[in-house]
Motif scaffolding. Structure first.
Motif, PDB file in Angstrom:
ATOM      1  N   ASN B  22       0.722  -1.303  -0.022  1.00  0.00           N
ATOM      2  CA  ASN B  22       0.109  -0.112   0.036  1.00  0.00           C
ATOM      3  C   ASN B  22       0.850   1.323   0.122  1.00  0.00           C
ATOM      4  O   ASN B  22       1.622   1.601   0.935  1.00  0.00           O
ATOM      5  CB  ASN B  22      -0.880   0.122   1.347  1.00  0.00           C
ATOM      6  N   SER B  24      -0.174   4.368  -0.531  1.00  0.00           N
ATOM      7  CA  SER B  24      -1.062   5.344  -0.523  1.00  0.00           C
ATOM      8  C   SER B  24      -0.317   6.534   0.373  1.00  0.00           C
ATOM      9  O   SER B  24      -0.659   7.923   0.158  1.00  0.00           O
ATOM     10  CB  SER B  24      -2.398   5.075  -0.011  1.00  0.00           C
ATOM     11  N   HIS B  27       1.393   9.101  -1.583  1.00  0.00           N
ATOM     12  CA  HIS B  27       0.827   9.930  -2.461  1.00  0.00           C
ATOM     13  C   HIS B  27      -0.036  10.829  -1.667  1.00  0.00           C
ATOM     14  O   HIS B  27      -1.058  11.340  -2.365  1.00  0.00           O
ATOM     15  CB  HIS B  27       0.062   8.978  -3.575  1.00  0.00           C
ATOM     16  N   HIS B  28       0.132  10.841  -0.245  1.00  0.00           N
ATOM     17  CA  HIS B  28      -1.013  11.741   0.220  1.00  0.00           C
ATOM     18  C   HIS B  28      -0.826  13.003  -0.126  1.00  0.00           C
ATOM     19  O   HIS B  28       0.118  13.743  -0.360  1.00  0.00           O
ATOM     20  CB  HIS B  28      -0.669  11.634   1.713  1.00  0.00           C
ATOM     21  N   ASP B  33      -5.505  11.070  -4.284  1.00  0.00           N
ATOM     22  CA  ASP B  33      -5.546  10.658  -2.990  1.00  0.00           C
ATOM     23  C   ASP B  33      -6.958  10.897  -2.488  1.00  0.00           C
ATOM     24  O   ASP B  33      -7.453  12.148  -2.451  1.00  0.00           O
ATOM     25  CB  ASP B  33      -4.570  11.403  -2.177  1.00  0.00           C
ATOM     26  N   GLU B  38      -6.102   4.048   0.988  1.00  0.00           N
ATOM     27  CA  GLU B  38      -6.125   2.839   0.278  1.00  0.00           C
ATOM     28  C   GLU B  38      -6.170   3.251  -1.242  1.00  0.00           C
ATOM     29  O   GLU B  38      -7.111   2.742  -1.952  1.00  0.00           O
ATOM     30  CB  GLU B  38      -7.345   2.098   0.611  1.00  0.00           C
ATOM     31  N   SER B  39      -5.479   4.303  -1.957  1.00  0.00           N
ATOM     32  CA  SER B  39      -5.618   4.507  -3.262  1.00  0.00           C
ATOM     33  C   SER B  39      -4.436   4.231  -4.012  1.00  0.00           C
ATOM     34  O   SER B  39      -4.777   4.008  -5.375  1.00  0.00           O
ATOM     35  CB  SER B  39      -5.616   6.306  -3.230  1.00  0.00           C
ATOM     36  N   HIS B  40      -3.399   3.789  -3.670  1.00  0.00           N
ATOM     37  CA  HIS B  40      -2.302   3.668  -4.548  1.00  0.00           C
ATOM     38  C   HIS B  40      -1.710   2.164  -3.860  1.00  0.00           C
ATOM     39  O   HIS B  40      -1.348   2.282  -2.845  1.00  0.00           O
ATOM     40  CB  HIS B  40      -1.288   4.795  -4.421  1.00  0.00           C
ATOM     41  N   ILE B  73      -9.676   1.991  -6.505  1.00  0.00           N
ATOM     42  CA  ILE B  73      -8.446   2.546  -6.127  1.00  0.00           C
ATOM     43  C   ILE B  73      -7.980   3.552  -7.452  1.00  0.00           C
ATOM     44  O   ILE B  73      -8.446   3.336  -8.515  1.00  0.00           O
ATOM     45  CB  ILE B  73      -7.456   1.491  -5.771  1.00  0.00           C
TER      46      ILE B  73
END
Lengths: 110, 87
Positions: B22, B24, B27-28, B33, B38-40, B73
Protein backbone atom coordinates in the motif's frame (compact mmCIF):
# COMPACT_ATOMS: atom_id res chain seq x y z
CA UNK A 1 -21.32 1.78 -34.99
CA UNK A 2 -19.36 4.97 -34.69
CA UNK A 3 -18.30 6.26 -31.35
CA UNK A 4 -17.29 9.93 -31.68
CA UNK A 5 -14.88 9.72 -28.75
CA UNK A 6 -13.15 6.65 -30.19
CA UNK A 7 -12.95 8.48 -33.53
CA UNK A 8 -11.18 11.39 -31.89
CA UNK A 9 -8.75 9.06 -30.11
CA UNK A 10 -8.09 7.14 -33.31
CA UNK A 11 -7.41 10.37 -35.16
CA UNK A 12 -4.96 11.50 -32.49
CA UNK A 13 -3.11 8.18 -32.68
CA UNK A 14 -3.12 8.20 -36.50
CA UNK A 15 -1.85 11.76 -36.73
CA UNK A 16 1.05 11.42 -34.32
CA UNK A 17 3.88 8.90 -34.34
CA UNK A 18 4.17 9.10 -30.57
CA UNK A 19 1.08 10.01 -28.62
CA UNK A 20 0.81 10.16 -24.85
CA UNK A 21 -2.53 10.32 -23.06
CA UNK A 22 -1.66 11.83 -19.70
CA UNK A 23 -2.77 13.94 -16.79
CA UNK A 24 -1.54 17.48 -17.27
CA UNK A 25 0.85 18.60 -19.99
CA UNK A 26 4.43 17.76 -20.89
CA UNK A 27 5.49 21.04 -19.27
CA UNK A 28 3.33 20.54 -16.24
CA UNK A 29 2.38 16.92 -15.55
CA UNK A 30 -0.20 16.60 -12.78
CA UNK A 31 0.49 13.03 -11.81
CA UNK A 32 3.73 11.29 -10.92
CA UNK A 33 3.09 8.41 -13.30
CA UNK A 34 2.47 10.74 -16.23
CA UNK A 35 5.54 12.77 -15.25
CA UNK A 36 7.67 9.64 -15.36
CA UNK A 37 6.71 8.82 -18.94
CA UNK A 38 7.26 12.43 -20.06
CA UNK A 39 10.70 12.30 -18.47
CA UNK A 40 11.65 9.07 -20.25
CA UNK A 41 10.51 10.33 -23.66
CA UNK A 42 12.30 13.64 -23.14
CA UNK A 43 15.44 11.85 -22.02
CA UNK A 44 15.41 9.76 -25.19
CA UNK A 45 14.80 12.85 -27.31
CA UNK A 46 11.72 11.38 -28.95
CA UNK A 47 9.25 14.00 -30.19
CA UNK A 48 5.79 13.29 -28.83
CA UNK A 49 2.33 14.71 -28.74
CA UNK A 50 0.23 14.75 -25.58
CA UNK A 51 -3.46 14.73 -24.74
CA UNK A 52 -4.42 16.07 -21.34
CA UNK A 53 -7.24 13.80 -20.19
CA UNK A 54 -8.05 16.11 -17.29
CA UNK A 55 -9.36 18.65 -19.78
CA UNK A 56 -11.87 16.27 -21.27
CA UNK A 57 -13.94 13.77 -19.30
CA UNK A 58 -15.04 11.99 -22.49
CA UNK A 59 -11.43 11.24 -23.40
CA UNK A 60 -10.50 10.45 -19.82
CA UNK A 61 -12.98 7.57 -19.73
CA UNK A 62 -12.87 6.95 -23.48
CA UNK A 63 -9.17 6.15 -23.63
CA UNK A 64 -9.62 3.52 -20.91
CA UNK A 65 -12.37 1.85 -22.90
CA UNK A 66 -10.58 2.29 -26.22
CA UNK A 67 -7.44 0.54 -25.03
CA UNK A 68 -9.22 -1.68 -22.51
CA UNK A 69 -6.68 -0.46 -19.96
CA UNK A 70 -7.83 1.01 -16.64
CA UNK A 71 -5.08 3.53 -15.92
CA UNK A 72 -3.46 6.66 -17.30
CA UNK A 73 -0.88 7.46 -18.72
CA UNK A 74 -1.10 5.46 -21.93
CA UNK A 75 1.54 5.55 -24.64
CA UNK A 76 0.86 4.88 -28.31
CA UNK A 77 3.58 4.59 -30.94
CA UNK A 78 2.59 4.46 -34.60
CA UNK A 79 -0.87 3.27 -33.72
CA UNK A 80 0.30 0.56 -31.34
CA UNK A 81 -0.43 0.61 -27.61
CA UNK A 82 2.86 0.25 -25.75
CA UNK A 83 1.72 0.44 -22.16
CA UNK A 84 1.54 2.65 -19.13
CA UNK A 85 4.11 3.91 -16.68
CA UNK A 86 5.32 0.49 -15.44
CA UNK A 87 5.95 -0.92 -18.91
CA UNK A 88 7.58 2.25 -20.23
CA UNK A 89 9.89 2.38 -17.23
CA UNK A 90 10.80 -1.29 -17.49
CA UNK A 91 11.49 -1.04 -21.23
CA UNK A 92 13.58 2.08 -20.65
CA UNK A 93 15.63 0.43 -17.92
CA UNK A 94 16.38 -2.63 -20.04
CA UNK A 95 17.22 -0.53 -23.11
CA UNK A 96 14.35 -2.04 -25.10
CA UNK A 97 12.60 1.27 -25.47
CA UNK A 98 15.60 2.92 -27.15
CA UNK A 99 15.85 -0.03 -29.55
CA UNK A 100 12.15 0.09 -30.21
CA UNK A 101 12.18 3.78 -31.10
CA UNK A 102 15.24 3.30 -33.26
CA UNK A 103 13.54 0.48 -35.14
CA UNK A 104 10.53 2.70 -35.71
CA UNK A 105 12.82 5.39 -37.08
CA UNK A 106 11.89 7.82 -34.35
CA UNK A 107 15.31 8.08 -32.82
CA UNK A 108 18.65 8.78 -34.37
CA UNK A 109 21.10 6.00 -33.58
CA UNK A 110 23.64 7.35 -31.12
CA UNK B 1 -8.22 -3.58 0.25
CA UNK B 2 -4.70 -4.96 0.43
CA UNK B 3 -6.06 -8.31 1.63
CA UNK B 4 -8.67 -8.34 -1.07
CA UNK B 5 -6.10 -7.70 -3.82
CA UNK B 6 -3.91 -10.47 -2.41
CA UNK B 7 -6.79 -12.92 -2.24
CA UNK B 8 -7.89 -12.22 -5.80
CA UNK B 9 -4.39 -12.58 -7.20
CA UNK B 10 -3.69 -15.80 -5.30
CA UNK B 11 -6.88 -17.27 -6.60
CA UNK B 12 -6.26 -16.15 -10.18
CA UNK B 13 -2.54 -16.86 -10.62
CA UNK B 14 -1.37 -19.23 -7.87
CA UNK B 15 1.76 -17.06 -7.62
CA UNK B 16 5.08 -18.34 -6.31
CA UNK B 17 5.76 -14.84 -5.02
CA UNK B 18 3.23 -12.19 -4.20
CA UNK B 19 3.72 -8.86 -2.54
CA UNK B 20 1.04 -6.20 -2.32
CA UNK B 21 2.24 -2.87 -1.01
CA UNK B 22 0.00 0.00 0.00
CA UNK B 23 1.78 3.11 -1.30
CA UNK B 24 -1.04 5.47 -0.46
CA UNK B 25 0.87 7.36 2.20
CA UNK B 26 3.53 8.31 -0.34
CA UNK B 27 0.86 9.90 -2.49
CA UNK B 28 -0.89 11.69 0.34
CA UNK B 29 -2.31 14.98 -0.89
CA UNK B 30 -1.46 14.25 -4.53
CA UNK B 31 -3.99 13.91 -7.30
CA UNK B 32 -5.94 10.73 -6.74
CA UNK B 33 -5.56 10.65 -2.97
CA UNK B 34 -9.13 10.19 -1.82
CA UNK B 35 -8.22 10.26 1.86
CA UNK B 36 -9.06 6.59 2.30
CA UNK B 37 -5.44 5.61 2.72
CA UNK B 38 -6.16 2.92 0.13
CA UNK B 39 -5.71 4.71 -3.17
CA UNK B 40 -2.30 3.60 -4.46
CA UNK B 41 -0.93 0.08 -4.51
CA UNK B 42 2.05 -1.75 -5.93
CA UNK B 43 1.87 -5.44 -6.82
CA UNK B 44 4.87 -7.68 -7.27
CA UNK B 45 3.85 -11.04 -8.58
CA UNK B 46 5.67 -14.05 -9.96
CA UNK B 47 3.61 -16.81 -11.50
CA UNK B 48 3.99 -19.60 -14.00
CA UNK B 49 0.76 -18.33 -15.49
CA UNK B 50 2.82 -15.56 -17.12
CA UNK B 51 5.19 -17.85 -19.00
CA UNK B 52 5.38 -16.84 -22.64
CA UNK B 53 3.37 -13.67 -22.11
CA UNK B 54 4.50 -10.17 -23.01
CA UNK B 55 4.58 -7.42 -20.38
CA UNK B 56 1.39 -6.05 -21.86
CA UNK B 57 -0.38 -9.40 -21.61
CA UNK B 58 0.74 -9.90 -18.01
CA UNK B 59 -0.46 -6.48 -16.93
CA UNK B 60 -3.73 -6.96 -18.76
CA UNK B 61 -4.20 -10.27 -16.98
CA UNK B 62 -3.62 -8.66 -13.58
CA UNK B 63 -5.90 -5.72 -14.37
CA UNK B 64 -8.66 -7.97 -15.56
CA UNK B 65 -8.45 -10.14 -12.45
CA UNK B 66 -8.76 -6.95 -10.40
CA UNK B 67 -11.47 -5.30 -12.47
CA UNK B 68 -13.74 -4.67 -9.46
CA UNK B 69 -10.92 -3.42 -7.26
CA UNK B 70 -9.68 -1.03 -9.97
CA UNK B 71 -12.95 0.86 -9.65
CA UNK B 72 -12.19 1.83 -6.09
CA UNK B 73 -8.47 2.53 -6.20
CA UNK B 74 -6.63 5.25 -8.07
CA UNK B 75 -3.39 3.61 -9.09
CA UNK B 76 -1.92 0.16 -9.33
CA UNK B 77 1.70 -0.33 -10.21
CA UNK B 78 2.43 -3.84 -11.45
CA UNK B 79 5.63 -5.84 -11.63
CA UNK B 80 4.62 -9.21 -13.06
CA UNK B 81 7.17 -11.86 -13.96
CA UNK B 82 7.06 -15.46 -15.04
CA UNK B 83 10.00 -16.51 -12.94
CA UNK B 84 12.16 -15.00 -10.27
CA UNK B 85 15.14 -14.65 -12.56
CA UNK B 86 12.97 -12.34 -14.64
CA UNK B 87 13.19 -14.01 -18.01
Amino acid sequence: MTNPVFDRIQKEIDNNDVSLFMKGTADMPLCGFSAMVVQVLSQLGVPFSTVNVLEDDDIRQGIKDFTNWPTIPQLYVKGEFIGGCDIVREMYETGELQDFFEEKGLLRAA
Amino acid sequence: MKDRIEAVLREAFAPSLLEVINDSARHHGHAGDDGSGESHFTVKIVSEAFVGQSRLQRQRAVFSALVDEMNSIHALSIDAAASQDRN
